[in-house]
Design a protein around this motif. Sequence first.
Motif: not given
Length: 302
Positions: A1-9, A49-65
């Motif tokens: 998945m890629e970010l549009p150039k106008n967002i990066l700029k 409510p949130v949709l989270a999506s990863m583009f680049q790199g890595k996260k480690v998520m800590h969520l309840r339960e």
Amino acid sequence: MELPKNILKGRKLQTLVENQTTYTVRNAAMHVFETHQQAEQVLLQFDQPVLASMFQGKKVMHLREHQPFNFLPGESLILPSNELMCIDFPEAEMDNPTRCLAMAISEEKVREVIMIMNETLPKADEREWCFMDYNFHFTNDPGIYQIIQRLLFLFSENHPSKDLFVDFTLRELIVRILQADSRKIYNEKSLQLSSSNRLAYVIEYIRQNLNKTISVEDLSQKACMSESNFHRVFKNELGVSPVEFINNERIKLAASLLQDPRKKVKEVYMECGFESRSYFNRMFKRKKKVSPKAYQTMFGQQ
């Protein structure tokens, strides 16, 4: 998945951890986050409510339960409102930032789409669609991937009808996410649900009989539905047709069997219920992007 150039700029770097660029419309807000240095226990929370999506790199998520888990490019996560996230960034660097998207969607919009789904896309056994109240972590299918890319463009576009365009696209996104969640439930719990849920019973039957000829007519009879109604309800609830589902299950089984280097490809496709090698090769390559033989060779080299 890629970010549009106008967002990066167009972004401004104000902090090295979760630097935020935000776009808003009537029923949603899109937040693009970049992290340029390693960090731990970063807290983040949204009141919708949130949709989270990863583009680049890595996260480690800590969520309840939940046990901590890696959040990787090509994956998404559905979070209920007011869910507190605790996030680690083990790989972020100045020239290799971790990038992700968090799209907050109003609960009113979600309820509106669910009401439409209950009216027009009914589930089996008179059950109703409802928004999941837990954390749904999944790999984006092609449909969801394309919608997220479309929303990135729409949110960042300076267009007088942007609110309307985003609204239509959000509707499709919510429908596809709920169907993906339904598939996940059936994938994980079809055996437990099979005694009280007609589709779960049919799905469990499919999994136990992949080596046999399976017709939609036979499945509809097991579900005690007409063939046309069974096909419609199945696709409404899972987002794929019965034939697509059967082929997907057969390819998953084939991929597992091909990890044994002693297995011949002919043995595999026959065990999985495919009637010809050419059709098996075509379906396998469509799903796995390589031929069955190449897939088996990849595992033999590990």
